[in-house]
Design a protein around this motif. Structure first.
Motif, PDB file in Angstrom:
ATOM      1  N   CYS A   6       0.847  -1.201   0.000  1.00 35.66           N
ATOM      2  CA  CYS A   6       0.000   0.000   0.000  1.00 35.66           C
ATOM      3  C   CYS A   6       0.880   1.248   0.000  1.00 35.66           C
ATOM      4  O   CYS A   6       1.652   1.475   0.938  1.00 35.66           O
ATOM      5  CB  CYS A   6      -0.923   0.003   1.213  1.00 35.66           C
ATOM      6  SG  CYS A   6      -1.828   1.547   1.394  1.00 35.66           S
ATOM      7  N   PHE A   8       0.135   4.389   0.395  1.00 32.19           N
ATOM      8  CA  PHE A   8      -0.128   5.367   1.455  1.00 32.19           C
ATOM      9  C   PHE A   8       0.384   4.869   2.815  1.00 32.19           C
ATOM     10  O   PHE A   8       0.752   5.682   3.663  1.00 32.19           O
ATOM     11  CB  PHE A   8      -1.601   5.748   1.505  1.00 32.19           C
ATOM     12  CG  PHE A   8      -2.011   6.775   0.454  1.00 32.19           C
ATOM     13  CD1 PHE A   8      -1.117   7.249  -0.491  1.00 32.19           C
ATOM     14  CD2 PHE A   8      -3.301   7.283   0.429  1.00 32.19           C
ATOM     15  CE1 PHE A   8      -1.479   8.194  -1.448  1.00 32.19           C
ATOM     16  CE2 PHE A   8      -3.683   8.228  -0.521  1.00 32.19           C
ATOM     17  CZ  PHE A   8      -2.773   8.679  -1.465  1.00 32.19           C
ATOM     18  N   CYS A   9       0.430   3.534   3.026  1.00 30.90           N
ATOM     19  CA  CYS A   9       1.090   3.022   4.245  1.00 30.90           C
ATOM     20  C   CYS A   9       2.559   3.441   4.232  1.00 30.90           C
ATOM     21  O   CYS A   9       3.090   3.910   5.239  1.00 30.90           O
ATOM     22  CB  CYS A   9       1.002   1.502   4.310  1.00 30.90           C
ATOM     23  SG  CYS A   9      -0.539   0.864   5.005  1.00 30.90           S
ATOM     24  N   HIS A  48      -3.547   1.313   8.550  1.00 29.71           N
ATOM     25  CA  HIS A  48      -4.230   1.038   7.276  1.00 29.71           C
ATOM     26  C   HIS A  48      -5.694   0.687   7.511  1.00 29.71           C
ATOM     27  O   HIS A  48      -6.004  -0.289   8.187  1.00 29.71           O
ATOM     28  CB  HIS A  48      -3.554  -0.115   6.524  1.00 29.71           C
ATOM     29  CG  HIS A  48      -4.209  -0.411   5.208  1.00 29.71           C
ATOM     30  ND1 HIS A  48      -3.818   0.170   4.032  1.00 29.71           N
ATOM     31  CD2 HIS A  48      -5.269  -1.203   4.909  1.00 29.71           C
ATOM     32  CE1 HIS A  48      -4.591  -0.260   3.055  1.00 29.71           C
ATOM     33  NE2 HIS A  48      -5.489  -1.099   3.556  1.00 29.71           N
ATOM     34  N   HIS A  99      -6.527   3.172   0.776  1.00 25.14           N
ATOM     35  CA  HIS A  99      -6.075   3.429   2.147  1.00 25.14           C
ATOM     36  C   HIS A  99      -6.812   4.718   2.517  1.00 25.14           C
ATOM     37  O   HIS A  99      -6.636   5.741   1.831  1.00 25.14           O
ATOM     38  CB  HIS A  99      -4.547   3.608   2.163  1.00 25.14           C
ATOM     39  CG  HIS A  99      -3.957   4.029   3.470  1.00 25.14           C
ATOM     40  ND1 HIS A  99      -2.949   3.325   4.106  1.00 25.14           N
ATOM     41  CD2 HIS A  99      -4.189   5.107   4.254  1.00 25.14           C
ATOM     42  CE1 HIS A  99      -2.594   3.941   5.214  1.00 25.14           C
ATOM     43  NE2 HIS A  99      -3.342   5.037   5.330  1.00 25.14           N
TER      44      HIS A  99
HETATM   45 ZN    ZN Z   1      -2.279   1.456   3.606  1.00 27.63          ZN
END
Ligand code: ZN
Ligand code: AMP
Length: 138
Positions: A6, A8-9, A48, A99
Motif C-alpha cells: 500500500c 499510502f502506508c 491502514h 487506504h
Molecule cells: Zn495502507
C-alpha cells in the motif's frame, strides 16, 4: 495493521518521501501530487484502513478537527478563501487509493468550480422510503 504493497502506508510511515505538512502519532498530512488547487492536502492515517467503513472510530473522530486546522492554515498562509473536505469511499465514488484518506482542497476567489453536483428531484414518498431503508442499516 500494515499492508505491504500500500503506497499510502509507505508514505504515512515515512518510507517514501512526501511533502509533509503535519505529522503526529496517528496521521501524516501530505501535499497531493496531482493537486486540484495549490496546497491540496491529503490526511493519511498511519494505520491502514481501506475506507471510512473500516476505520477505527477513535482515529476517524480525529480527522475532521485536523482537516479544520489544515484548512485554516490554507486560509491564513496561502490566502485561500475557503476549502473543501472530500473523502471518497469505493471505486464508484472515485476512490483510487484504497487506504483511507481525506482531501483538504483550498479554494481561491475566482477559482474553478470543483466539488459539486446537479441537484435532482425526489417526491415525498421516495424520500420516506429511502430514509427508512438507510435507517434500517444504522
Ligand atoms: Zn495502507
Ligand atoms: P482518491 O481518488 O480519493 O483515492 O485520491 C487519491 C489521491 O492520491 C489523488 O488525488 C492522487 O493525486 C493522490 N496520490 C496518489 N499517489 C500519490 C503520491 N504518491 N503522493 C501524493 N499524492 C498521491
Amino acid at each position: 495493521m500494515r499492508v505491504d504493497d500500500c503506497i499510502f502506508c509507505k508514505i504515512a510511515r515515512g518510507e517514501i518521501p512526501s511533502a509533509t505538512i503535519y505529522e503526529d502519532g496517528d496521521f501524516r498530512v501530505i501535499l497531493d501530487l496531482g493537486p486540484a488547487s495549490k496546497g491540496h492536502a491529503l490526511i493519511l492515517p498511519k494505520e491502514h484502513f481501506k475506507d471510512l467503513c473500516e476505520a477505527d472510530s477513535v482515529v476517524a473522530a480525529k480527522i475532521l478537527p485536523l482537516a479544520g486546522r489544515v484548512g485554516q492554515a490554507m486560509k491564513t498562509e496561502l490566502g485561500a478563501s475557503g476549502f473543501n473536505v472530500v473523502q471518497n469511499n469505493g471505486e464508484s465514488a472515485g476512490q483510487t487509493v484504497f487506504h483511507l484518506h481525506v482531501h483538504v482542497i483550498p479554494r481561491y476567489e475566482g477559482g474553478p468550480a470543483m466539488v459539486g453536483w446537479t441537484p435532482g428531484t425526489v417526491d415525498a414518498e421516495e424520500l420516506d422510503e429511502t430514509a427508512e431503508r438507510i435507517r434500517k442499516g444504522l
